[in-house]
Design a protein around this motif. Sequence first.
Motif, PDB file in Angstrom:
ATOM      1  N   TRP A  24     -22.752  72.650 101.158  1.00  0.00           N
ATOM      2  CA  TRP A  24     -23.423  72.360 102.421  1.00  0.00           C
ATOM      3  C   TRP A  24     -23.196  73.477 103.433  1.00  0.00           C
ATOM      4  O   TRP A  24     -24.146  73.998 104.024  1.00  0.00           O
ATOM      5  CB  TRP A  24     -22.938  71.027 102.984  1.00  0.00           C
ATOM      6  CG  TRP A  24     -23.887  70.404 103.967  1.00  0.00           C
ATOM      7  CD1 TRP A  24     -24.313  70.931 105.158  1.00  0.00           C
ATOM      8  CD2 TRP A  24     -24.546  69.156 103.832  1.00  0.00           C
ATOM      9  NE1 TRP A  24     -25.175  70.065 105.788  1.00  0.00           N
ATOM     10  CE2 TRP A  24     -25.326  68.968 104.988  1.00  0.00           C
ATOM     11  CE3 TRP A  24     -24.519  68.156 102.867  1.00  0.00           C
ATOM     12  CZ2 TRP A  24     -26.088  67.830 105.205  1.00  0.00           C
ATOM     13  CZ3 TRP A  24     -25.277  67.026 103.075  1.00  0.00           C
ATOM     14  CH2 TRP A  24     -26.063  66.864 104.226  1.00  0.00           C
ATOM     15  N   LEU A  27     -25.103  76.728 102.606  1.00  0.00           N
ATOM     16  CA  LEU A  27     -26.532  76.676 102.901  1.00  0.00           C
ATOM     17  C   LEU A  27     -26.800  76.789 104.397  1.00  0.00           C
ATOM     18  O   LEU A  27     -27.744  77.464 104.817  1.00  0.00           O
ATOM     19  CB  LEU A  27     -27.147  75.390 102.336  1.00  0.00           C
ATOM     20  CG  LEU A  27     -27.410  75.389 100.830  1.00  0.00           C
ATOM     21  CD1 LEU A  27     -27.729  73.989 100.335  1.00  0.00           C
ATOM     22  CD2 LEU A  27     -28.542  76.336 100.489  1.00  0.00           C
ATOM     23  N   PHE A  31     -28.973  79.852 105.832  1.00  0.00           N
ATOM     24  CA  PHE A  31     -30.315  79.537 106.313  1.00  0.00           C
ATOM     25  C   PHE A  31     -30.356  78.898 107.694  1.00  0.00           C
ATOM     26  O   PHE A  31     -31.436  78.540 108.168  1.00  0.00           O
ATOM     27  CB  PHE A  31     -31.035  78.616 105.319  1.00  0.00           C
ATOM     28  CG  PHE A  31     -31.236  79.226 103.966  1.00  0.00           C
ATOM     29  CD1 PHE A  31     -32.179  80.218 103.770  1.00  0.00           C
ATOM     30  CD2 PHE A  31     -30.466  78.812 102.893  1.00  0.00           C
ATOM     31  CE1 PHE A  31     -32.357  80.783 102.516  1.00  0.00           C
ATOM     32  CE2 PHE A  31     -30.643  79.375 101.640  1.00  0.00           C
ATOM     33  CZ  PHE A  31     -31.582  80.367 101.451  1.00  0.00           C
ATOM     34  N   ILE A  34     -32.157  74.934 109.106  1.00  0.00           N
ATOM     35  CA  ILE A  34     -33.000  74.500 107.983  1.00  0.00           C
ATOM     36  C   ILE A  34     -32.153  74.364 106.716  1.00  0.00           C
ATOM     37  O   ILE A  34     -32.456  73.551 105.835  1.00  0.00           O
ATOM     38  CB  ILE A  34     -34.206  75.449 107.774  1.00  0.00           C
ATOM     39  CG1 ILE A  34     -35.254  74.802 106.856  1.00  0.00           C
ATOM     40  CG2 ILE A  34     -33.777  76.771 107.201  1.00  0.00           C
ATOM     41  CD1 ILE A  34     -35.992  73.694 107.481  1.00  0.00           C
ATOM     42  N   GLY A  35     -31.061  75.139 106.626  1.00  0.00           N
ATOM     43  CA  GLY A  35     -30.144  75.011 105.496  1.00  0.00           C
ATOM     44  C   GLY A  35     -29.475  73.649 105.451  1.00  0.00           C
ATOM     45  O   GLY A  35     -29.184  73.126 104.381  1.00  0.00           O
ATOM     46  N   MET A  38     -32.041  71.403 103.959  1.00  0.00           N
ATOM     47  CA  MET A  38     -32.131  71.679 102.519  1.00  0.00           C
ATOM     48  C   MET A  38     -30.927  71.076 101.790  1.00  0.00           C
ATOM     49  O   MET A  38     -31.079  70.467 100.726  1.00  0.00           O
ATOM     50  CB  MET A  38     -32.195  73.190 102.267  1.00  0.00           C
ATOM     51  CG  MET A  38     -33.495  73.808 102.705  1.00  0.00           C
ATOM     52  SD  MET A  38     -33.631  75.608 102.610  1.00  0.00           S
ATOM     53  CE  MET A  38     -32.353  76.152 101.578  1.00  0.00           C
ATOM     54  N   GLY A  41     -31.296  67.350 101.419  1.00  0.00           N
ATOM     55  CA  GLY A  41     -32.214  66.984 100.336  1.00  0.00           C
ATOM     56  C   GLY A  41     -31.649  67.268  98.957  1.00  0.00           C
ATOM     57  O   GLY A  41     -31.667  66.405  98.080  1.00  0.00           O
ATOM     58  N   PHE A  42     -31.138  68.470  98.776  1.00  0.00           N
ATOM     59  CA  PHE A  42     -30.660  68.862  97.450  1.00  0.00           C
ATOM     60  C   PHE A  42     -29.376  68.129  97.050  1.00  0.00           C
ATOM     61  O   PHE A  42     -29.280  67.592  95.942  1.00  0.00           O
ATOM     62  CB  PHE A  42     -30.414  70.373  97.378  1.00  0.00           C
ATOM     63  CG  PHE A  42     -31.654  71.203  97.544  1.00  0.00           C
ATOM     64  CD1 PHE A  42     -32.872  70.788  97.058  1.00  0.00           C
ATOM     65  CD2 PHE A  42     -31.597  72.410  98.207  1.00  0.00           C
ATOM     66  CE1 PHE A  42     -34.013  71.553  97.212  1.00  0.00           C
ATOM     67  CE2 PHE A  42     -32.730  73.195  98.375  1.00  0.00           C
ATOM     68  CZ  PHE A  42     -33.944  72.762  97.873  1.00  0.00           C
TER      69      PHE A  42
END
Length: 111
Positions: A24, A27, A31, A34-35, A38, A41-42
């Motif tokens: 986490w 990311l 990013f 927005i990371g 993402m 979600g992932f």
Amino acid sequence: MTLELALATIVGGFIFPFLIRMYWGGLVDKFGPIGGFMAAGFIVGTAWALNHGVGLITQSGPVWVDMGFAAGIGLCVASAIQGGKVKKAIPQIGAALVGGTLAGFILSIIL
């Protein structure tokens, strides 16, 4: 519950906070905001698919608290092991317990 189901539930409970701690922050660092979306979600999607789609976690009642409980306990333990101050986290832990209990109570009434 058999030993195999108990072990699978422990593994399923471990996977979610492990993925959070491992990916986490990376990311988000790479990013930005927005990371975080993402990662949500992932990581949450992957953990949910493994725990509920594949069936790693065994449910024993109508209220599901497995992944949230696993994330909370797993992240608190990891932070404490790395030298975090558990005493500073007590108000947040208390709020999470009250919120989770209230949500579970409301869900048990609905179901």
